[in-house]
Design a protein around this motif. Structure first.
Motif, PDB file in Angstrom:
ATOM      1  N   VAL A   9      71.984  31.751  67.720  1.00 31.26           N
ATOM      2  CA  VAL A   9      73.344  32.138  67.343  1.00 31.26           C
ATOM      3  C   VAL A   9      74.185  32.407  68.592  1.00 31.26           C
ATOM      4  O   VAL A   9      75.333  31.948  68.690  1.00 31.26           O
ATOM      5  N   ILE A  10      73.626  33.092  69.568  1.00 32.04           N
ATOM      6  CA  ILE A  10      74.371  33.402  70.801  1.00 32.04           C
ATOM      7  C   ILE A  10      74.723  32.127  71.556  1.00 32.04           C
ATOM      8  O   ILE A  10      75.864  31.960  72.017  1.00 32.04           O
ATOM      9  N   ILE A  11      73.784  31.199  71.670  1.00 31.06           N
ATOM     10  CA  ILE A  11      74.053  29.936  72.370  1.00 31.06           C
ATOM     11  C   ILE A  11      75.136  29.145  71.644  1.00 31.06           C
ATOM     12  O   ILE A  11      76.057  28.624  72.280  1.00 31.06           O
ATOM     13  N   ASN A  12      75.058  29.062  70.329  1.00 33.52           N
ATOM     14  CA  ASN A  12      76.078  28.336  69.562  1.00 33.52           C
ATOM     15  C   ASN A  12      77.454  28.982  69.714  1.00 33.52           C
ATOM     16  O   ASN A  12      78.447  28.286  69.914  1.00 33.52           O
ATOM     17  N   LEU A  13      77.523  30.295  69.601  1.00 37.06           N
ATOM     18  CA  LEU A  13      78.811  30.978  69.734  1.00 37.06           C
ATOM     19  C   LEU A  13      79.379  30.833  71.147  1.00 37.06           C
ATOM     20  O   LEU A  13      80.588  30.662  71.315  1.00 37.06           O
ATOM     21  N   ALA A  14      78.505  30.883  72.148  1.00 34.98           N
ATOM     22  CA  ALA A  14      78.961  30.713  73.526  1.00 34.98           C
ATOM     23  C   ALA A  14      79.522  29.306  73.743  1.00 34.98           C
ATOM     24  O   ALA A  14      80.562  29.133  74.395  1.00 34.98           O
ATOM     25  N   LEU A  15      78.854  28.305  73.195  1.00 36.68           N
ATOM     26  CA  LEU A  15      79.334  26.924  73.321  1.00 36.68           C
ATOM     27  C   LEU A  15      80.682  26.751  72.622  1.00 36.68           C
ATOM     28  O   LEU A  15      81.610  26.156  73.175  1.00 36.68           O
ATOM     29  N   ILE A  16      80.807  27.279  71.428  1.00 38.40           N
ATOM     30  CA  ILE A  16      82.075  27.196  70.694  1.00 38.40           C
ATOM     31  C   ILE A  16      83.177  27.920  71.459  1.00 38.40           C
ATOM     32  O   ILE A  16      84.297  27.409  71.594  1.00 38.40           O
ATOM     33  N   ILE A  27      84.587  13.920  70.724  1.00 39.71           N
ATOM     34  CA  ILE A  27      83.342  14.092  71.495  1.00 39.71           C
ATOM     35  C   ILE A  27      83.013  15.567  71.677  1.00 39.71           C
ATOM     36  O   ILE A  27      81.885  16.001  71.413  1.00 39.71           O
ATOM     37  N   LEU A  28      83.989  16.351  72.130  1.00 38.24           N
ATOM     38  CA  LEU A  28      83.741  17.777  72.389  1.00 38.24           C
ATOM     39  C   LEU A  28      83.375  18.530  71.115  1.00 38.24           C
ATOM     40  O   LEU A  28      82.352  19.212  71.049  1.00 38.24           O
ATOM     41  N   TRP A  29      84.232  18.410  70.100  1.00 40.56           N
ATOM     42  CA  TRP A  29      83.988  19.153  68.866  1.00 40.56           C
ATOM     43  C   TRP A  29      82.817  18.559  68.080  1.00 40.56           C
ATOM     44  O   TRP A  29      82.122  19.295  67.362  1.00 40.56           O
ATOM     45  N   GLY A  30      82.588  17.255  68.223  1.00 45.59           N
ATOM     46  CA  GLY A  30      81.427  16.634  67.594  1.00 45.59           C
ATOM     47  C   GLY A  30      80.132  17.165  68.182  1.00 45.59           C
ATOM     48  O   GLY A  30      79.164  17.425  67.461  1.00 45.59           O
ATOM     49  N   ALA A  31      80.123  17.356  69.496  1.00 42.99           N
ATOM     50  CA  ALA A  31      78.936  17.914  70.156  1.00 42.99           C
ATOM     51  C   ALA A  31      78.685  19.344  69.683  1.00 42.99           C
ATOM     52  O   ALA A  31      77.532  19.734  69.427  1.00 42.99           O
ATOM     53  N   VAL A  32      79.751  20.112  69.554  1.00 39.80           N
ATOM     54  CA  VAL A  32      79.609  21.481  69.049  1.00 39.80           C
ATOM     55  C   VAL A  32      79.063  21.457  67.621  1.00 39.80           C
ATOM     56  O   VAL A  32      78.131  22.197  67.287  1.00 39.80           O
ATOM     57  N   GLY A  33      79.636  20.596  66.780  1.00 37.91           N
ATOM     58  CA  GLY A  33      79.184  20.498  65.389  1.00 37.91           C
ATOM     59  C   GLY A  33      77.736  20.050  65.273  1.00 37.91           C
ATOM     60  O   GLY A  33      76.965  20.605  64.484  1.00 37.91           O
ATOM     61  N   CYS A  34      77.362  19.040  66.066  1.00 43.35           N
ATOM     62  CA  CYS A  34      75.972  18.551  66.045  1.00 43.35           C
ATOM     63  C   CYS A  34      75.003  19.638  66.505  1.00 43.35           C
ATOM     64  O   CYS A  34      73.933  19.821  65.894  1.00 43.35           O
ATOM     65  N   GLY A  35      75.378  20.325  67.571  1.00 37.78           N
ATOM     66  CA  GLY A  35      74.514  21.406  68.068  1.00 37.78           C
ATOM     67  C   GLY A  35      74.335  22.501  67.036  1.00 37.78           C
ATOM     68  O   GLY A  35      73.223  22.994  66.812  1.00 37.78           O
ATOM     69  N   ALA A  36      75.433  22.876  66.383  1.00 38.33           N
ATOM     70  CA  ALA A  36      75.358  23.920  65.354  1.00 38.33           C
ATOM     71  C   ALA A  36      74.522  23.440  64.165  1.00 38.33           C
ATOM     72  O   ALA A  36      73.698  24.190  63.621  1.00 38.33           O
ATOM     73  N   TYR A  37      74.716  22.180  63.761  1.00 42.20           N
ATOM     74  CA  TYR A  37      73.959  21.631  62.631  1.00 42.20           C
ATOM     75  C   TYR A  37      72.461  21.584  62.947  1.00 42.20           C
ATOM     76  O   TYR A  37      71.630  22.029  62.151  1.00 42.20           O
ATOM     77  N   ILE A  38      72.123  21.045  64.108  1.00 40.90           N
ATOM     78  CA  ILE A  38      70.710  20.894  64.477  1.00 40.90           C
ATOM     79  C   ILE A  38      70.028  22.246  64.592  1.00 40.90           C
ATOM     80  O   ILE A  38      68.916  22.443  64.085  1.00 40.90           O
ATOM     81  N   SER A  39      70.697  23.202  65.223  1.00 39.43           N
ATOM     82  CA  SER A  39      70.058  24.511  65.385  1.00 39.43           C
ATOM     83  C   SER A  39      69.951  25.246  64.050  1.00 39.43           C
ATOM     84  O   SER A  39      68.949  25.903  63.774  1.00 39.43           O
ATOM     85  N   THR A  40      70.956  25.116  63.193  1.00 38.63           N
ATOM     86  CA  THR A  40      70.887  25.742  61.868  1.00 38.63           C
ATOM     87  C   THR A  40      69.781  25.105  61.028  1.00 38.63           C
ATOM     88  O   THR A  40      69.006  25.807  60.365  1.00 38.63           O
ATOM     89  N   TYR A  41      69.693  23.788  61.084  1.00 36.43           N
ATOM     90  CA  TYR A  41      68.638  23.073  60.353  1.00 36.43           C
ATOM     91  C   TYR A  41      67.260  23.524  60.837  1.00 36.43           C
ATOM     92  O   TYR A  41      66.360  23.782  60.025  1.00 36.43           O
ATOM     93  N   ALA A  42      67.114  23.630  62.156  1.00 34.23           N
ATOM     94  CA  ALA A  42      65.824  24.055  62.708  1.00 34.23           C
ATOM     95  C   ALA A  42      65.482  25.473  62.264  1.00 34.23           C
ATOM     96  O   ALA A  42      64.324  25.767  61.923  1.00 34.23           O
ATOM     97  N   LEU A  43      66.485  26.347  62.233  1.00 30.68           N
ATOM     98  CA  LEU A  43      66.229  27.725  61.807  1.00 30.68           C
ATOM     99  C   LEU A  43      65.842  27.800  60.330  1.00 30.68           C
ATOM    100  O   LEU A  43      65.017  28.624  59.934  1.00 30.68           O
TER     101      LEU A  43
END
Length: 141
Positions: free
Chosen positions: A44-51, A14-30
């Protein structure tokens, strides 16, 4: 004596899946939208902070039985409970939020509240805790 937290595989998923989904969605959007430099930087800052935060919790959750107190450590949480304040401890599956990475937990009741922790070896932890807290009610079942 230091006890690392037991880690449930599904909680990690759940935890790492949420991180992966967030990174995927934000990268796709970018990649599919026209993003300016500020938008990219914020993403990038939000993703790195979450990780970093999830890593901090995942890799620094442990419990230490020191000479006079129990230390509970999990990311930003650093709680110290003097043994003289502990009144009871028992095994539980209580799912409320706590510095524990498993549902196989120990409920520790002390003078100012309660703490839920999940040491890898609950039986050994309870045995060592009972040696340090002779006046506490420690249940092993």
């Amino acid at each position: 004596m230091k006890y690392p937290s037991k880690k449930d595989w599904w909680l990690g998923l759940i935890l790492w899946g949420a991180v992966g989904c967030g990174a995927y969605i934000s990268t796709y959007a970018l990649l599919t939208e026209k993003a300016d430099l500020l938008g990219i930087l914020i993403t990038v800052i939000i993703n790195l902070a979450l990780i970093a935060f999830i890593s901090w919790l995942w890799f620094t959750t442990y419990y230490v039985l020191e000479e006079k107190e129990l230390i509970i450590r999990s990311g930003p949480i650093n709680k110290r409970i003097p043994y003289r304040e502990i009144s009871s401890a028992h095994k539980t599956l209580n799912p409320i939020s706590s510095p524990a990475l498993s549902l196989k937990r120990i409920n520790i009741t002390y003078q100012f509240g309660m703490a839920l922790i999940s040491p890898k070896n609950r039986d050994e932890f309870l045995q060592k805790l009972s040696e340090r807290c002779p006046n506490a009610t420690i249940k092993f079942d």
